[in-house]
Design an enzyme around this catalytic site. Sequence first.
Site, PDB file in Angstrom:
ATOM      1  CB  CYS A  57      -1.212   7.467   2.086  1.00  8.94           C
ATOM      2  SG  CYS A  57      -2.478   6.693   3.079  1.00  8.94           S
TER       3      CYS A  57
ATOM      4  CD  GLU B  73      -2.658  -1.309  -0.221  1.00 11.63           C
ATOM      5  OE1 GLU B  73      -2.978  -0.263  -0.823  1.00 11.63           O
ATOM      6  OE2 GLU B  73      -2.864  -2.441  -0.691  1.00 11.63           O
TER       7      GLU B  73
END
Length: 534
Positions: A323, A289
């Site tokens: 993020c 990820e």
Amino acid sequence: MLNRPAYANETYLDFTRPEHADAQRSALAGVRAEFGRTYGIWIGGKQEAGAHGTFASVNPSATGEVIGHFAAASADQARRALAAAWDAFREWQYVPAETRAGIIFRAADIVRRRRMEINAWMISEAGKNYLEADADTCEGIDFLEYYAHEALRYDRGMKVIDSWGDLNRTHYIPIGAGVSISPWNFPFAITLGMAAAPIVAGNTVVAKPSPDTPMMAHLIREIFDEAGLPAGVFNLVTGDNLEVGETLTTDPATRFINFTGSLGVGLHIAEVAAKAGPDTRFLKRVVAELGGKNAVVVDADADLEAAATGIVQAAFGFQGQKCSAASRVVAHAAVYDRLLELVVAKTETLAIGDAKDNFAAGPVVNQKAVDKIMHYIGIGKTEGRLVTGGSREGTPADGHYIRPTVFADVAPDARIAQEEIFGPVTAFIKAKDLDDALRIANGTRFGLTGGFFSNNPAHVDRAMREFHVGNLYINRKNTGALVGAQPFGGFNLSGTDSKAGGADYLLCFLQAKSITERPVLAEPVLPGFRFTKS
Ligand code: NAD
């Protein structure tokens, strides 16, 4: 049977209430008295010193303060941790799902009990303000609760039918011993969730946390230990990225790599993990990820107040070090100027200072981050118009502070509109119409989160279809995904879209075993013949 309430999200504390703020301050005083201790690595339930001595974790709000000294492990220690994880796997894989889930539920209860203390360490080590730290701790609780419930669900196996007299079943079994490599920006929730998911599914783990936040990983180890996790199921190794990290990702004994971090490191890991050698016995599973360059699209008829608030929260919450952060604003030409004005006005109200005093804007994580962000601010000055921020002026000298920064009139292909900066910087881009806005929003290598503000139902429909991101938020901020509610993960180079906190996540660490049994008294079975058991 485990008697556990149905899964629900843990709610955050309201720190505008004096009793919660006071409790947080007193927990901070408690952990500050513990600053500066030395921590080893943990292999097979035993602590040992790092072969290369220690490194310091420092407080980004006040860099003279040392949170602790942490073991710098060697490659040999990393390999021994992996061997210990395989030793523990021999028994852990057969421990009933109810027992495994029971331990993880107990861990959730321990986190609830230690919540303020965990927040306090996070405020000190990562520079989160009280609410950001509490949200991180709550997400950790959610991961534990959710994945333990999920392990019980997967334990029921896959639904299959019997066939031509054969009895069939397909159940999920764990895959082995692997590595969880986590970032510093959700140092509790992500480190915890990335280990708890494989573990509750029956795997064993070597955790390698970020060198910026090793204390949070030590708390996790203590919590698992108190919850009754057997020795060797969770091993903890800290140290150099290359020596420790690279050893763990390249070792042929590593069954899976659960990685969350930057694009560059993720691509590198995917590459080295794929290499086979004479000792290779399996293809490593890589869950990666990665980063984002998330856009918030603001349509011509959007509620601009709500959009501006959502943008400021998502661009500057935890200093933009998420993020999911709003690092691009794609505004329709008709509302561009007004939206910019509102965003700048709200940005300028953010007070900057020490996380322990609960400022809205705290520090970025370390000197390397300061250098990188200031470098991009320099680039931004040549690519756009600096409207606010853009410097460290007026911020406390002893911490890693950067003023929240807004650039306007940035081209869609500018570097500050394409590359992840991972700091308090956002770039305004003007769009001619909805087509243009969606094209710009989708026009990066990433595809993690997106925001879309509009009051036009047809435009909202188009965004739902065409805005190509793993997590899309309509008329609200594009950060803060909740476990079990908004499974999280990105498209394109934002990662493998594993959807942490979603019902598919445990599958990353499971394999399905199909077993077909011919009943002893069965007649010979031919295709097309249906055997009945009566
Ligand atoms: P990073 O890539 O620098 O480090 C991540 C982890 O990898 C750390 O533990 C680090 O020590 C380790 N590492 C570094 N080099 C390694 C190597 N060669 N081999 C093995 N391990 C290695 O990222 P970071 O600065 O810690 O975190 C910020 C990044 O993480 C941002 O890009 C952010 O977008 C991303 N992130 C993504 C998600 C998501 O869910 N998509 C969530 C949080 C953070």
